[in-house]
Design a protein around this motif. Structure first.
Motif, PDB file in Angstrom:
ATOM      1  N   ARG A  73       0.865  -1.377  -0.099  1.00 42.23           N
ATOM      2  CA  ARG A  73       0.056  -0.010   0.127  1.00 42.23           C
ATOM      3  C   ARG A  73       0.870   1.291  -0.056  1.00 42.23           C
ATOM      4  O   ARG A  73       0.343   2.277  -0.425  1.00 42.23           O
ATOM      5  CB  ARG A  73      -0.937   0.150   1.266  1.00 42.23           C
ATOM      6  N   HIS A  74       2.044   1.388   0.536  1.00 38.24           N
ATOM      7  CA  HIS A  74       2.675   2.444   0.617  1.00 38.24           C
ATOM      8  C   HIS A  74       3.329   3.121  -0.534  1.00 38.24           C
ATOM      9  O   HIS A  74       3.952   4.079  -1.072  1.00 38.24           O
ATOM     10  CB  HIS A  74       4.307   2.215   1.697  1.00 38.24           C
ATOM     11  N   HIS A  75       3.295   2.332  -1.799  1.00 42.04           N
ATOM     12  CA  HIS A  75       3.542   2.556  -3.080  1.00 42.04           C
ATOM     13  C   HIS A  75       2.232   3.051  -3.897  1.00 42.04           C
ATOM     14  O   HIS A  75       2.442   3.255  -5.160  1.00 42.04           O
ATOM     15  CB  HIS A  75       4.434   1.680  -3.894  1.00 42.04           C
ATOM     16  N   ILE A  76       1.142   3.119  -3.398  1.00 42.76           N
ATOM     17  CA  ILE A  76      -0.063   3.147  -3.802  1.00 42.76           C
ATOM     18  C   ILE A  76      -0.664   4.699  -3.699  1.00 42.76           C
ATOM     19  O   ILE A  76      -1.006   5.022  -2.627  1.00 42.76           O
ATOM     20  CB  ILE A  76      -1.303   2.285  -3.691  1.00 42.76           C
ATOM     21  N   ALA A  77      -0.587   5.539  -4.808  1.00 40.51           N
ATOM     22  CA  ALA A  77      -0.911   6.985  -4.440  1.00 40.51           C
ATOM     23  C   ALA A  77      -2.433   6.901  -4.279  1.00 40.51           C
ATOM     24  O   ALA A  77      -3.075   6.408  -4.960  1.00 40.51           O
ATOM     25  CB  ALA A  77      -0.480   7.890  -5.473  1.00 40.51           C
ATOM     26  N   PRO A  78      -2.796   7.755  -3.068  1.00 43.08           N
ATOM     27  CA  PRO A  78      -4.133   7.632  -2.639  1.00 43.08           C
ATOM     28  C   PRO A  78      -4.825   8.537  -3.871  1.00 43.08           C
ATOM     29  O   PRO A  78      -4.296   9.576  -4.549  1.00 43.08           O
ATOM     30  CB  PRO A  78      -4.324   8.299  -1.483  1.00 43.08           C
ATOM     31  N   PHE A  79      -6.351   8.539  -4.106  1.00 42.18           N
ATOM     32  CA  PHE A  79      -7.171   9.373  -4.950  1.00 42.18           C
ATOM     33  C   PHE A  79      -7.713  10.232  -4.015  1.00 42.18           C
ATOM     34  O   PHE A  79      -8.853   9.944  -3.286  1.00 42.18           O
ATOM     35  CB  PHE A  79      -7.992   8.396  -5.453  1.00 42.18           C
ATOM     36  N   GLU A  80      -7.247  11.281  -3.474  1.00 45.35           N
ATOM     37  CA  GLU A  80      -7.786  12.302  -2.609  1.00 45.35           C
ATOM     38  C   GLU A  80      -8.572  13.373  -3.116  1.00 45.35           C
ATOM     39  O   GLU A  80      -8.958  14.366  -2.284  1.00 45.35           O
ATOM     40  CB  GLU A  80      -6.554  12.802  -1.786  1.00 45.35           C
ATOM     41  N   SER A  81      -8.776  13.550  -4.211  1.00 46.22           N
ATOM     42  CA  SER A  81      -9.340  14.662  -5.124  1.00 46.22           C
ATOM     43  C   SER A  81     -10.612  15.015  -4.534  1.00 46.22           C
ATOM     44  O   SER A  81     -11.657  14.188  -4.666  1.00 46.22           O
ATOM     45  CB  SER A  81      -9.132  14.502  -6.403  1.00 46.22           C
ATOM     46  N   THR A  82     -11.051  16.490  -4.406  1.00 46.17           N
ATOM     47  CA  THR A  82     -12.324  16.796  -4.164  1.00 46.17           C
ATOM     48  C   THR A  82     -12.881  17.585  -5.606  1.00 46.17           C
ATOM     49  O   THR A  82     -11.862  18.516  -5.840  1.00 46.17           O
ATOM     50  CB  THR A  82     -12.365  17.669  -3.034  1.00 46.17           C
ATOM     51  N   PRO A  83     -13.805  17.290  -6.275  1.00 46.27           N
ATOM     52  CA  PRO A  83     -13.987  17.963  -7.645  1.00 46.27           C
ATOM     53  C   PRO A  83     -14.468  19.417  -7.115  1.00 46.27           C
ATOM     54  O   PRO A  83     -14.927  19.837  -6.132  1.00 46.27           O
ATOM     55  CB  PRO A  83     -14.949  17.147  -8.134  1.00 46.27           C
ATOM     56  N   LEU A  84     -14.373  20.194  -8.428  1.00 43.57           N
ATOM     57  CA  LEU A  84     -15.362  21.350  -8.439  1.00 43.57           C
ATOM     58  C   LEU A  84     -16.516  21.292  -9.573  1.00 43.57           C
ATOM     59  O   LEU A  84     -16.320  20.396 -10.073  1.00 43.57           O
ATOM     60  CB  LEU A  84     -14.528  22.684  -8.916  1.00 43.57           C
ATOM     61  N   VAL A  85     -17.412  22.083  -9.205  1.00 42.87           N
ATOM     62  CA  VAL A  85     -18.629  21.994 -10.395  1.00 42.87           C
ATOM     63  C   VAL A  85     -19.063  23.540 -10.495  1.00 42.87           C
ATOM     64  O   VAL A  85     -19.371  24.201  -9.734  1.00 42.87           O
ATOM     65  CB  VAL A  85     -19.968  21.358  -9.614  1.00 42.87           C
ATOM     66  N   ILE A  86     -18.668  23.849 -11.620  1.00 41.80           N
ATOM     67  CA  ILE A  86     -19.154  25.124 -12.393  1.00 41.80           C
ATOM     68  C   ILE A  86     -19.843  25.189 -13.657  1.00 41.80           C
ATOM     69  O   ILE A  86     -19.008  24.497 -14.736  1.00 41.80           O
ATOM     70  CB  ILE A  86     -17.783  25.935 -12.454  1.00 41.80           C
ATOM     71  N   ASP A  87     -20.780  25.691 -13.791  1.00 42.04           N
ATOM     72  CA  ASP A  87     -21.522  25.530 -15.053  1.00 42.04           C
ATOM     73  C   ASP A  87     -21.683  24.451 -15.693  1.00 42.04           C
ATOM     74  O   ASP A  87     -21.655  24.367 -16.972  1.00 42.04           O
ATOM     75  CB  ASP A  87     -20.770  26.847 -16.013  1.00 42.04           C
ATOM     76  N   GLY A  88     -22.228  23.562 -14.967  1.00 41.68           N
ATOM     77  CA  GLY A  88     -22.495  22.352 -15.473  1.00 41.68           C
ATOM     78  C   GLY A  88     -21.344  21.284 -15.813  1.00 41.68           C
ATOM     79  O   GLY A  88     -21.640  20.110 -16.101  1.00 41.68           O
ATOM     80  N   LEU A  89     -20.155  21.637 -15.486  1.00 45.25           N
ATOM     81  CA  LEU A  89     -18.818  20.813 -15.600  1.00 45.25           C
ATOM     82  C   LEU A  89     -18.329  20.539 -14.305  1.00 45.25           C
ATOM     83  O   LEU A  89     -18.288  21.314 -13.371  1.00 45.25           O
ATOM     84  CB  LEU A  89     -17.790  21.691 -16.357  1.00 45.25           C
ATOM     85  N   LEU A  90     -17.915  19.185 -13.989  1.00 45.33           N
ATOM     86  CA  LEU A  90     -17.164  18.803 -12.732  1.00 45.33           C
ATOM     87  C   LEU A  90     -15.739  18.696 -13.374  1.00 45.33           C
ATOM     88  O   LEU A  90     -15.437  18.011 -14.250  1.00 45.33           O
ATOM     89  CB  LEU A  90     -17.920  17.383 -12.536  1.00 45.33           C
ATOM     90  N   TYR A  91     -14.968  19.065 -12.277  1.00 48.01           N
ATOM     91  CA  TYR A  91     -13.232  19.097 -12.647  1.00 48.01           C
ATOM     92  C   TYR A  91     -12.814  18.235 -11.551  1.00 48.01           C
ATOM     93  O   TYR A  91     -13.053  18.539 -10.321  1.00 48.01           O
ATOM     94  CB  TYR A  91     -12.800  20.520 -12.760  1.00 48.01           C
ATOM     95  N   VAL A  92     -11.839  17.303 -12.078  1.00 48.07           N
ATOM     96  CA  VAL A  92     -11.438  16.400 -10.872  1.00 48.07           C
ATOM     97  C   VAL A  92      -9.888  16.213 -11.086  1.00 48.07           C
ATOM     98  O   VAL A  92      -9.718  16.101 -12.524  1.00 48.07           O
ATOM     99  CB  VAL A  92     -12.236  15.145 -10.800  1.00 48.07           C
ATOM    100  N   SER A  93      -9.241  16.223 -10.539  1.00 47.16           N
ATOM    101  CA  SER A  93      -7.627  15.803 -10.693  1.00 47.16           C
ATOM    102  C   SER A  93      -7.452  14.225 -10.293  1.00 47.16           C
ATOM    103  O   SER A  93      -8.011  13.967  -9.338  1.00 47.16           O
ATOM    104  CB  SER A  93      -6.858  16.754  -9.825  1.00 47.16           C
TER     105      SER A  93
END
Length: 627
Positions: A73-93
């Motif tokens: 597990r120590h080499h697995i990058a976590p998926f910690e992203s919190t999206p944004l939503v603006i004008d109908g689009l959701l942005y996630v990293s």
């Protein structure tokens, strides 16, 4: 009587009203708003109907294999992203620093940008918590701004995902320049979304925790259009600056750490930005940095337009525990004697919640400087006192005795009992010593970057926390090593006080969700957060990832290690709803109102990875009420 209104002025007022109403239906900031309250005024989903929530769509980001496997597990990058939503689009990293735009109501991909597209060799992955958004006053220029694991700040066109070529060099600023020039191989990573104030984008970075010399932890503001540097704030004060005398001799020179790796908050009305500053490096040994080490472990308020210091408040003096300020400050309102006081709440790894006057930095509840233990490590000079808020009460235990040992299974009890009796144990702020030492809470204890959410109506601050200690000893290093002593153990530098199956060694709960009444400085309710499916009792689990609060009276949170997403009653703490996810959601959710469907959606990234064992996934999941 007649009344005439300028058509232009009328349109402008209408546009402002519509824009404000629209943004309230969206999620334009990592923290819901610039002040990090993570609160939504939408109330279609409420405490009565939350139990009916169903999965609306699922998106796979395509990064299932992130450099490891479920046993490593120590080499697995976590998926910690919190999206944004603006004008109908959701942005996630993503953990490889891609940015993806989706149709927010269907989950259909619109565009993606990949900063590693031209890279040769193995793809790299790292934790990444999200992106930021800026738009011009006319709305014709809209940008997504974010940092990368290799120290770049990138501006993208929010509609197309193409780089904004007028920003920096072809849409990119190399943040290492001016911060890490003398340390080309040292870490300099942006893992959290930058702050945005008017036409400025403001960022810190993650820098090395070992050794003590390395890249600067400075905070800088850049023009959001051109990328030109506007101001710099030295988190380790230079000669002539306030706080410089807190460093003995030349200890400040080339010192790394004291950085803002987490999120900053902005009070746009008052023109202030709030910086949660981390520990000075090396985290566990400070013989070469005797003194209070300002502005390490401080909450710092600056003029957002100029970077000028307004006030600071240090929450740990001369940190040798890695008790950095891990979370976004929450801009709250405290009601007292018929007045409303603008305040800021800072959660901490110690389990304390500091509540300060937003304008002055003065505590709104008493804080006592209490004596703490000395260090037995040669050369170390632990600060003789530390600040203890009298209110609110600590959210987690800060000492440990044999009666606290876990009895969830005989095997766990035997292992933990033997481990406990092998450790020095003197409570919180015990310096890691020459013998193996127990520190409670540890580096993953208390409140982490998960932070808090705030409901102004009730005055409740919702905070999830870990009951998790740490163990280690300061081991002498060979001649010529960067530091004379380094923390270690058979479990590594960051060993936890848990058994072989990674169940914490203390009696449950192991993870909690707490509602803090900020007006009274008291705990309104506290409940265990999470379950261990093999055990029949409600234990709570270690957790990473924050909560959001809604006007519907529901607090949503993932965070736990049991691959669940939950909704709690904001007034009572009763669990209203839970859904099983593909992996644990070590991220903070969002909510928004769909323009086309008229539905309220709740979205969370569920990817697992990081510090805890468990399944790994690559999903972004949306929930809504049935038709």
């Amino acid at each position: 009587m007649s009344m005439a209104i300028s058509t232009t002025a009328g349109r402008l007022i209408l546009l402002l009203v519509v824009s404000t109403a629209a943004s309230a239906q969206e999620w334009r900031f990592y923290g819901g708003d610039a002040g990090g309250t993570r609160y939504s005024p939408i109330k279609q989903i409420n405490s009565q109907n939350a139990k009916n929530l169903q999965r609306a769509w699922t998106y796979h980001m395509g990064e299932l294999d992130r450099g490891g496997n479920a046993t490593d597990r120590h080499h697995i990058a976590p998926f910690e992203s919190t999206p944004l939503v603006i004008d109908g689009l959701l942005y996630v990293s993503t953990p490889s620093n891609r940015v993806i735009a989706l149709d927010a109501e269907s989950g259909q991909e619109i565009w993606q940008f990949d900063p590693q597209a031209a890279r040769t060799g193995q793809r790299e992955f790292f934790q990444h918590r999200g992106v930021s958004y800026w738009q011009s006053k006319t709305g014709d220029d809209r940008r997504i701004l974010y940092g990368t694991f290799d120290g770049r700040l990138i501006a993208l066109d929010a509609k197309t995902g193409k780089r904004c070529r007028d920003f920096g060099k072809d849409g990119v600023i190399d943040l290492r320049v001016g911060a890490a020039d003398a340390y080309p191989r040292a870490e300099y990573s942006v893992t959290s979304p930058p702050a945005v104030y008017q036409d400025l984008v403001i960022t810190g970075a993650a820098v090395p925790e070992y050794p003590s010399k390395g890249p600067s932890g400075l905070v800088r503001a850049f023009d959001v259009r051109s990328g030109k540097l506007v101001w710099t704030f030295h988190t380790i004060p230079q000669p002539g600056e306030t706080g410089h005398d807190s460093w003995e001799q030349d200890a400040w020179k080339d010192r790394t750490g004291a950085n803002v790796w987490s999120l900053m908050s902005v009070d746009a009305e008052r023109g202030l930005i709030f910086l949660p500053v981390g520990s000075a490096s090396y985290d566990f040994y400070g013989a070469d940095r005797k003194g209070m080490d300002l502005f390490a472990n401080c909450l710092v308020a600056l003029e957002a337009a100029s970077g000028k210091l307004v006030w600071y408040y240090q929450m740990v003096h001369h940190d040798i525990w890695d008790y950095d300020m891990p979370a976004q400050p929450v801009l709250i309102t405290v009601r007292r004697d018929g007045r409303e006081i603008p305040a800021v709440a800072q959660v901490t790894k110690m389990g304390f919640v500091f509540i300060l006057d937003r304008l002055t930095g003065k505590p709104l509840f008493p804080v006592e400087e209490r004596p703490v233990l000395k260090s037995d490590v040669p050369g170390e000079a632990a600060w003789p006192t530390q600040p203890f808020p009298v209110k609110p009460p600590a959210l987690v235990r800060q000492s440990f005795r044999e009666a606290d040992l876990s009895t969830v299974t005989p095997e766990s009890n035997r292992y933990c009992t033997e481990l406990f009796h092998s450790l020095e144990n003197h409570g919180m702020f015990t310096p890691y010593g020459l013998e193996m030492t127990l520190v409670v809470p540890g580096t993953l204890g208390g409140s982490t970057w998960s932070g808090g959410s705030f409901d102004r109506t009730s005055g409740y601050l919702f905070v999830n926390a870990n009951e998790l200690g740490a163990i280690g000893a300061m081991e002498p290093q060979t001649a010529g090593a960067p530091e004379k002593y380094r923390r270690g153990s058979k479990g590594g530098e960051y060993a936890r006080f848990w058994d072989e199956g990674e169940w914490p060694c203390q009696k449950p709960p192991w993870g909690t969700l707490t509602a803090v009444d900020v007006n009274r400085g008291e705990i309104a309710w506290k409940v265990p957060l999470g379950v261990v499916d093999e055990l029949k009792t409600l234990t709570g689990t270690p957790n990473l990832g924050g909560s959001i609060a809604t006007a519907g009276g529901v607090v949503f949170i993932g965070a736990t290690t049991d691959s669940r997403f939950r909704g709690f009653d904001a007034l009572t703490g009763e669990q209203l709803w839970a859904a099983t996810l593909e992996a644990s959601a070590h991220a903070t959710p969002i909510t928004f109102m769909g323009k086309k469907t008229g539905k309220q959606f709740v979205v969370i990234a569920a990817g697992g990875g990081g510090y805890f064992r468990g399944k790994v996934s690559d999903t972004v999941v949306a929930f809504a009420l049935p038709n």
